[in-house]
Design a protein around this motif. Structure first.
Motif, PDB file in Angstrom:
ATOM      1  N   ILE A  46       0.840  -1.203   0.000  1.00 10.59           N
ATOM      2  CA  ILE A  46       0.000   0.000   0.000  1.00 10.59           C
ATOM      3  C   ILE A  46       0.874   1.251   0.000  1.00 10.59           C
ATOM      4  CG2 ILE A  46      -1.674   1.319   1.360  1.00 10.59           C
ATOM      5  CD1 ILE A  46      -2.849  -1.464   2.212  1.00 10.59           C
ATOM      6  N   GLU A  47       1.952   1.239   0.776  1.00 10.62           N
ATOM      7  CA  GLU A  47       2.853   2.390   0.832  1.00 10.62           C
ATOM      8  C   GLU A  47       3.485   2.665  -0.542  1.00 10.62           C
ATOM      9  OE1 GLU A  47       5.927   3.517   4.097  1.00 10.62           O
ATOM     10  OE2 GLU A  47       6.977   2.244   2.625  1.00 10.62           O
ATOM     11  N   VAL A  48       4.022   1.620  -1.187  1.00 14.69           N
ATOM     12  CA  VAL A  48       4.644   1.789  -2.502  1.00 14.69           C
ATOM     13  C   VAL A  48       3.597   2.228  -3.523  1.00 14.69           C
ATOM     14  CG1 VAL A  48       5.830   0.583  -4.396  1.00 14.69           C
ATOM     15  CG2 VAL A  48       6.518   0.158  -2.027  1.00 14.69           C
ATOM     16  N   TYR A  49       2.442   1.578  -3.499  1.00 17.14           N
ATOM     17  CA  TYR A  49       1.361   1.906  -4.428  1.00 17.14           C
ATOM     18  C   TYR A  49       0.983   3.385  -4.303  1.00 17.14           C
ATOM     19  CZ  TYR A  49      -3.044   1.189  -6.992  1.00 17.14           C
ATOM     20  OH  TYR A  49      -4.067   1.247  -7.906  1.00 17.14           O
ATOM     21  N   LYS A  50       0.716   3.842  -3.081  1.00 18.57           N
ATOM     22  CA  LYS A  50       0.283   5.226  -2.877  1.00 18.57           C
ATOM     23  C   LYS A  50       1.382   6.237  -3.182  1.00 18.57           C
ATOM     24  CE  LYS A  50      -3.412   4.610   0.488  1.00 18.57           C
ATOM     25  NZ  LYS A  50      -3.854   4.918   1.861  1.00 18.57           N
ATOM     26  N   LYS A  51       2.627   5.843  -2.975  1.00 20.56           N
ATOM     27  CA  LYS A  51       3.744   6.760  -3.236  1.00 20.56           C
ATOM     28  C   LYS A  51       3.947   6.993  -4.724  1.00 20.56           C
ATOM     29  CE  LYS A  51       8.631   7.512  -2.229  1.00 20.56           C
ATOM     30  NZ  LYS A  51       9.822   7.015  -1.520  1.00 20.56           N
ATOM     31  N   TYR A  52       3.788   5.925  -5.523  1.00 25.73           N
ATOM     32  CA  TYR A  52       4.155   6.029  -6.933  1.00 25.73           C
ATOM     33  C   TYR A  52       3.004   6.000  -7.931  1.00 25.73           C
ATOM     34  CZ  TYR A  52       8.864   5.300  -5.205  1.00 25.73           C
ATOM     35  OH  TYR A  52      10.047   5.417  -4.535  1.00 25.73           O
ATOM     36  N   ILE A  53       1.889   5.412  -7.590  1.00 26.08           N
ATOM     37  CA  ILE A  53       0.813   5.256  -8.569  1.00 26.08           C
ATOM     38  C   ILE A  53      -0.273   6.306  -8.313  1.00 26.08           C
ATOM     39  CG2 ILE A  53      -0.876   3.683  -9.594  1.00 26.08           C
ATOM     40  CD1 ILE A  53       0.900   1.344  -8.672  1.00 26.08           C
ATOM     41  N   HIS A  54      -0.384   7.266  -9.239  1.00 26.09           N
ATOM     42  CA  HIS A  54      -1.322   8.379  -9.061  1.00 26.09           C
ATOM     43  C   HIS A  54      -2.235   8.578 -10.267  1.00 26.09           C
ATOM     44  CE1 HIS A  54       0.869   9.433  -5.472  1.00 26.09           C
ATOM     45  NE2 HIS A  54       1.985   9.351  -6.156  1.00 26.09           N
ATOM     46  N   ARG A  55      -2.253   7.632 -11.144  1.00 29.09           N
ATOM     47  CA  ARG A  55      -3.053   7.736 -12.360  1.00 29.09           C
ATOM     48  C   ARG A  55      -4.546   7.761 -12.006  1.00 29.09           C
ATOM     49  NH1 ARG A  55      -0.489   3.945 -16.639  1.00 29.09           N
ATOM     50  NH2 ARG A  55       1.215   5.304 -16.045  1.00 29.09           N
ATOM     51  N   GLU A  56      -5.319   8.447 -12.829  1.00 31.34           N
ATOM     52  CA  GLU A  56      -6.760   8.502 -12.608  1.00 31.34           C
ATOM     53  C   GLU A  56      -7.330   7.084 -12.528  1.00 31.34           C
ATOM     54  OE1 GLU A  56     -10.831  10.164 -14.743  1.00 31.34           O
ATOM     55  OE2 GLU A  56      -8.895  10.885 -15.462  1.00 31.34           O
ATOM     56  N   GLY A  57      -8.065   6.812 -11.473  1.00 29.67           N
ATOM     57  CA  GLY A  57      -8.665   5.500 -11.254  1.00 29.67           C
ATOM     58  C   GLY A  57      -7.843   4.592 -10.359  1.00 29.67           C
ATOM     59  N   SER A  58      -6.587   4.951 -10.118  1.00 26.06           N
ATOM     60  CA  SER A  58      -5.726   4.090  -9.303  1.00 26.06           C
ATOM     61  C   SER A  58      -6.231   3.966  -7.866  1.00 26.06           C
ATOM     62  CB  SER A  58      -4.282   4.594  -9.310  1.00 26.06           C
ATOM     63  OG  SER A  58      -4.188   5.881  -8.731  1.00 26.06           O
ATOM     64  N   ASP A  59      -6.861   5.020  -7.363  1.00 29.92           N
ATOM     65  CA  ASP A  59      -7.415   4.958  -6.006  1.00 29.92           C
ATOM     66  C   ASP A  59      -8.550   3.941  -5.932  1.00 29.92           C
ATOM     67  OD1 ASP A  59      -8.926   6.636  -7.702  1.00 29.92           O
ATOM     68  OD2 ASP A  59      -9.668   7.855  -6.045  1.00 29.92           O
ATOM     69  N   LYS A  60      -9.354   3.856  -6.973  1.00 22.25           N
ATOM     70  CA  LYS A  60     -10.462   2.881  -7.008  1.00 22.25           C
ATOM     71  C   LYS A  60      -9.924   1.457  -7.132  1.00 22.25           C
ATOM     72  CE  LYS A  60     -13.842   5.817  -6.834  1.00 22.25           C
ATOM     73  NZ  LYS A  60     -14.490   6.025  -5.543  1.00 22.25           N
ATOM     74  N   LEU A  61      -8.840   1.273  -7.871  1.00 12.52           N
ATOM     75  CA  LEU A  61      -8.235  -0.052  -7.978  1.00 12.52           C
ATOM     76  C   LEU A  61      -7.683  -0.495  -6.632  1.00 12.52           C
ATOM     77  CD1 LEU A  61      -7.289  -2.565  -9.449  1.00 12.52           C
ATOM     78  CD2 LEU A  61      -5.352  -1.239 -10.340  1.00 12.52           C
TER      79      LEU A  61
END
Length: 193
Positions: A8-23
């Protein structure tokens, strides 16, 4: 920090594309067993939490591979942190909700014994890499290179036509890099149980 927290930490730090929060919301929901699922039924990561551990191992291997001087200067591979995190962390989403706990009989010292195992039951048999691409695309857009990397991450060890694998590696070097990282994690870090 456990594997779920690190993912979750790595995901939130690097992935900011539209829809990534829903994934990420889906991955953390009761509709997904991503953080509890094994990576396989009988081989690498065949235990609770093996899938998230494997995803992190692939991420670490891919980051390391892409940092090598030869890869950067001679081959010219240079990818941003978001693409690296996306392809590595999400390449095996196709395994979500596919493994169910069961038992099998094994003979030990001449005696039959029941041992725990995982049974594979894919209710959306769309293939391996292509299923992961399909699942991710329901939430966010992938670049063409990211999609091909995830699609062909099994490399020549999958059931794909070897010509297609070779062409994908040649056209989209991130596919080769991800496949290399996946194999390194699978065979050298995780091994066969």
């Amino acid at each position: 920090m456990n594997n779920k927290e690190r993912f979750i930490e790595v995901y939130k730090k690097y992935i900011h594309r539209e829809g990534s929060d829903k994934l990420l919301e889906y991955l953390m929901s009761h509709s997904s067993d991503f953080f509890d699922a094994p990576a396989s039924a009988r081989y690498h990561g065949n235990y609770d939490g093996g899938l998230v551990e494997h995803s992190l191992n692939v991420y670490d291997c891919l980051k390391d591979y892409l940092e090598r001087t030869r890869v950067k200067t001679t081959y010219g591979l240079n990818y941003n942190d978001e693409s690296i995190a996306i392809v590595a962390l999400l390449h095996d989403l196709c395994k979500i909700n596919c493994y169910k706990k069961g038992t099998r009989n094994v003979k030990e010292n001449g005696q039959w014994k029941q041992v725990p195992t995982f049974e594979y039951n894919d209710t959306l048999p769309y293939g391996h890499g292509e299923k992961s691409v399909y699942m991710i695309s329901g939430y966010m857009r992938l670049t063409r290179e990211e999609a091909f990397a995830i699609r062909y991450h099994m490399g020549f060890s999958g059931s794909e036509d070897a010509r297609n694998v070779g062409a994908a590696f040649e056209m989209f070097p991130l596919a080769f890099a991800l496949s290399t990282a996946d194999m390194e994690a699978t065979y050298f870090i995780e091994g066969k149980n």
